[in-house]
Scaffold this motif. Structure first.
Motif, PDB file in Angstrom:
ATOM      1  N   THR A   1       0.831  -1.204   0.000  1.00 58.66           N
ATOM      2  CA  THR A   1       0.000   0.000   0.000  1.00 58.66           C
ATOM      3  C   THR A   1       0.869   1.259   0.000  1.00 58.66           C
ATOM      4  OG1 THR A   1      -0.086   0.053   2.424  1.00 58.66           O
ATOM      5  CG2 THR A   1      -1.798  -1.221   1.291  1.00 58.66           C
ATOM      6  N   ASP A   2       0.242   2.393  -0.257  1.00 57.23           N
ATOM      7  CA  ASP A   2       0.977   3.666  -0.236  1.00 57.23           C
ATOM      8  C   ASP A   2       1.637   3.915   1.108  1.00 57.23           C
ATOM      9  OD1 ASP A   2       0.584   4.529  -2.836  1.00 57.23           O
ATOM     10  OD2 ASP A   2      -1.287   5.570  -2.389  1.00 57.23           O
TER      11      ASP A   2
ATOM     12  N   THR B   1       0.595  -6.608   2.292  1.00 55.65           N
ATOM     13  CA  THR B   1      -0.739  -7.164   2.484  1.00 55.65           C
ATOM     14  C   THR B   1      -1.034  -8.315   1.527  1.00 55.65           C
ATOM     15  OG1 THR B   1      -1.902  -5.755   0.883  1.00 55.65           O
ATOM     16  CG2 THR B   1      -1.502  -4.821   3.075  1.00 55.65           C
TER      17      THR B   1
ATOM     18  N   LEU C   1      -6.047  -7.436  -1.852  1.00 53.77           N
ATOM     19  CA  LEU C   1      -6.144  -5.976  -1.825  1.00 53.77           C
ATOM     20  C   LEU C   1      -5.832  -5.391  -3.190  1.00 53.77           C
ATOM     21  CD1 LEU C   1      -6.147  -6.538   1.301  1.00 53.77           C
ATOM     22  CD2 LEU C   1      -5.145  -4.263   1.525  1.00 53.77           C
TER      23      LEU C   1
ATOM     24  N   GLU D   1      -8.246  -2.726  -5.197  1.00 53.86           N
ATOM     25  CA  GLU D   1      -7.808  -1.463  -5.814  1.00 53.86           C
ATOM     26  C   GLU D   1      -8.089  -1.433  -7.302  1.00 53.86           C
ATOM     27  OE1 GLU D   1      -4.295   0.703  -5.404  1.00 53.86           O
ATOM     28  OE2 GLU D   1      -4.001   0.280  -3.276  1.00 53.86           O
TER      29      GLU D   1
ATOM     30  N   ALA E   1      -7.466   3.542  -3.074  1.00 52.04           N
ATOM     31  CA  ALA E   1      -6.138   3.143  -2.598  1.00 52.04           C
ATOM     32  C   ALA E   1      -6.238   2.462  -1.236  1.00 52.04           C
ATOM     33  CB  ALA E   1      -5.229   4.362  -2.508  1.00 52.04           C
ATOM     34  N   ALA E   2      -5.696   1.256  -1.149  1.00 51.42           N
ATOM     35  CA  ALA E   2      -5.731   0.507   0.101  1.00 51.42           C
ATOM     36  C   ALA E   2      -4.800   1.139   1.135  1.00 51.42           C
ATOM     37  CB  ALA E   2      -5.332  -0.942  -0.145  1.00 51.42           C
ATOM     38  N   ARG E   3      -5.106   0.885   2.402  1.00 48.33           N
ATOM     39  CA  ARG E   3      -4.297   1.385   3.512  1.00 48.33           C
ATOM     40  C   ARG E   3      -3.841   0.222   4.385  1.00 48.33           C
ATOM     41  NH1 ARG E   3      -8.903   5.478   5.750  1.00 48.33           N
ATOM     42  NH2 ARG E   3      -9.066   6.912   3.991  1.00 48.33           N
ATOM     43  N   SER E   4      -2.932   0.517   5.299  1.00 46.59           N
ATOM     44  CA  SER E   4      -2.480  -0.506   6.240  1.00 46.59           C
ATOM     45  C   SER E   4      -3.636  -0.996   7.109  1.00 46.59           C
ATOM     46  CB  SER E   4      -1.358   0.039   7.122  1.00 46.59           C
ATOM     47  OG  SER E   4      -1.794   1.175   7.842  1.00 46.59           O
TER      48      SER E   4
ATOM     49  N   ARG F   1       5.213   3.062  -5.564  1.00 46.09           N
ATOM     50  CA  ARG F   1       5.350   2.201  -4.390  1.00 46.09           C
ATOM     51  C   ARG F   1       6.601   1.317  -4.486  1.00 46.09           C
ATOM     52  NH1 ARG F   1      -0.994   0.255  -3.988  1.00 46.09           N
ATOM     53  NH2 ARG F   1      -1.854   2.366  -3.950  1.00 46.09           N
TER      54      ARG F   1
END
Length: 547
Positions: free
Chosen positions: A62-63, A68, A72, A76, A82-85, A470
């Motif tokens: 992720t950004d 992950t 995910l 996306e 945008a996926a997150r932690s 990334r």
């Protein structure tokens, strides 16, 4: 406050929960709703970052630097969100957090148990960002009945009771096997799976039934009766030629309408599916074909390079061509000529990886592409091996290699043109690492800015000189060799903003030869192909007309 949709699976694994979740998210977006998707994995690893690709497929980054599950990536690609932690959690991470709290004394001396302490931690995770979107889709990994998944099932059961009535629904994905000998679809496995789910206190509102054959009305009614769901909530999921047909196929079967009915949302906004109709048209009606070789070390499991394969498909959509991907094991030509294995391809892609195995084959793939003028895209290790190849064959550094391989062998064998990255800037902070640090989460991870050289090929491709991409790596190309390499035609056309870390190299007198330290495939989408993949496929198409 978000409405929650919990997606579970039964009967067998790999039925496509991730794809169904992503497609449903896209359909809800098409009706004007905002969505976020999450994955809860029962394995005890803190995250998949230290798993072998043969174990778990690719690691999606992720950004904000989380490693992950590959699902995910589906989320996306289908929603553009945008996926997150905070969109991925495992049993290992949950238990780690609980044990850290216990050590600090946060539980005031209480006995720590799965219920309520572990389940409360899971529920707290589910509630993060619940006020930001209209729908929160949460996929539970594995299948109902798995012993390691029980805390997650118990947590979502409790969670649905804690929320106001009508704020949570459950969607269960099952298999309807077809027995050719009797010519029947069998509903019993689905019945048993639902019974297992009900035994732990969860009653599905929607059943998504994977089937190779059309589901007769009689079987649909039988499933509805024995599983205690409405007949309209028994949704068929058939095999598709392309995963990008899934939103339209699920809409045709009424999945999004079943979800809105379960939430009693009426009247339902009409969906705008024009984006997905265009995507389907580009997939079904290509105007050409290109063959691209992926020269990697995990080619026995295609999921190890899932995002790369999908990004190439997106590049094909942008150029209205079908991309035929062929997997080439880099070890095949570790010690022999690469030409017999690579001739006939219109382009070559060398992806990332860890460890020395197969790297000599990757170096030979880069040499073949450079000398034969075949379009080449090197990603992460693929860029590093292209630099090693240029150092050996253009800059007269015959023993050029990577410090990674010396660490692995326990002795110095190479002139390290690629070194272990010990320090870099992240935001306003300086990050430091040692070679013997723990492996998990210690790489340069997440989105970082890069500055492209004006007039370079990559600046032309991106249409700008400022980008962010990334990363997932702990080794970097050594700038001490930059002057030697650039004198031989390998240009450093992308750098970190402080000018200390190389991000992109390109060969100036080549039709298309680019290496990138980051992972552009992670940001590509069917409706927004990544610029590098779009142009790489275009170059492959041009090369196909010359072959």
């Amino acid at each position: 406050m978000a409405r929650f949709i919990f997606i579970t699976g039964g009967v067998v694994s790999s039925l496509g929960k991730g794809l169904a979740s992503a497609a449903l998210g896209a359909l809800l977006q098409a009706r004007g709703y905002s969505v976020r998707l999450r994955k809860l994995d029962p394995y005890l690893n803190v995250d998949p970052g230290t798993m072998s690709p043969f174990e778990h497929g690719e690691v999606f980054v992720t950004d904000d630097g989380a490693e992950t599950d590959l699902d995910l990536g589906h989320y996306e690609r289908f929603t553009g969100v945008a996926a997150r932690s905070t969109d991925s959690v495992s049993s290992g991470r949950i238990y780690s957090t609980v044990l850290e709290k216990e050590r600090r004394g946060d539980y005031l001396g209480k006995t720590i148990q799965v219920v309520p302490h572990v389940t409360n931690e899971i529920k707290d995770f589910l509630d993060i960002g619940a006020d930001e979107v209209d729908f929160m889709l949460c996929e539970i990994g594995g299948t109902v009945g798995d012993i390691e998944g029980l805390p997650f099932f118990e947590a979502i059961r409790q969670f649905s009771h804690d929320k106001p009535r009508g704020q949570c629904i459950f969607m269960h994905l099952t298999l309807l096997p077809y027995l050719a000998a009797s010519g029947e679809l069998k509903t019993k496995p689905t019945q048993h799976s639902v019974k297992e789910l009900q035994s732990i206190g969860i009653a599905p509102d929607i059943l998504v039934c994977r089937s190779e054959q059309p589901i007769p009305e009689k079987e649909r009614e039988k499933i509805a009766l024995f599983c205690n769901v409405r007949k309209e909530a028994v949704v068929a999921a058939y095999d598709l030629k392309s995963i990008y047909e899934a939103p339209l196929a699920y809409h045709e079967q009424g999945l999004d309408q079943a979800v809105l009915d379960a939430f009693d949302i009426s009247p339902a906004p009409r969906p705008d599916l024009s984006v997905w109709e265009d995507v389907k048209d580009r997939v079904e009606h290509p105007e050409g074909d290109v063959k691209i070789a992926i020269v990697g070390k995990y080619v026995q499991l295609e999921d190890a390079y899932k995002s790369i394969k999908e990004a190439l498909t997106h590049g094909g959509m942008a150029n209205r061509v079908k991309v035929s991907v062929e997997w080439v094991d880099a070890e095949l030509f570790d010690r022999e000529d690469a030409a017999p294995h690579l001739e006939g391809y219109h382009a070559i892609l060398v992806p990332g990886g860890f460890g020395e195995r197969g790297t000599e084959g990757k170096i030979k793939a880069a040499e073949f592409a450079r000398t034969r003028k075949v379009p080449y895209l090197g990603i992460c290790l693929g860029m590093q091996m292209a630099v090693v190849e240029a150092a050996r064959n253009l800059a007269d550094l015959g023993d050029a290699g990577s410090e990674e391989f010396d660490h692995e062998a326990g002795k110095k064998r190479f002139t390290p043109v690629v070194y272990h990255l010990k320090e870099w800037v992240q935001g306003n902070a300086k990050v430091k690492r040692k070679a013997d640090d723990d492996k998990g989460g210690t790489m340069r991870l997440g989105a970082y800015d890069a500055v492209l050289s004006a007039g370079s090929r990559v600046a032309e491709i991106y249409g700008t000189t400022a980008i962010d991409e990334r990363h997932r790596h702990r080794y970097e190309v050594d700038l001490d060799y930059r002057e030697q390499l650039e004198a031989k035609g390998l240009k450093f056309s992308g750098m970190s903003p402080d000018g200390k870390l190389p991000e992109i190299v390109e060969v100036s007198d080549h039709p298309w030869f680019i290496g990138v330290q980051f992972h552009p495939e992670l940001k590509s989408k069917p409706f927004a192909p990544h610029p590098l993949f779009r142009d790489f496929v275009r170059a492959a198409l041009e090369n196909s007309r010359l072959v």
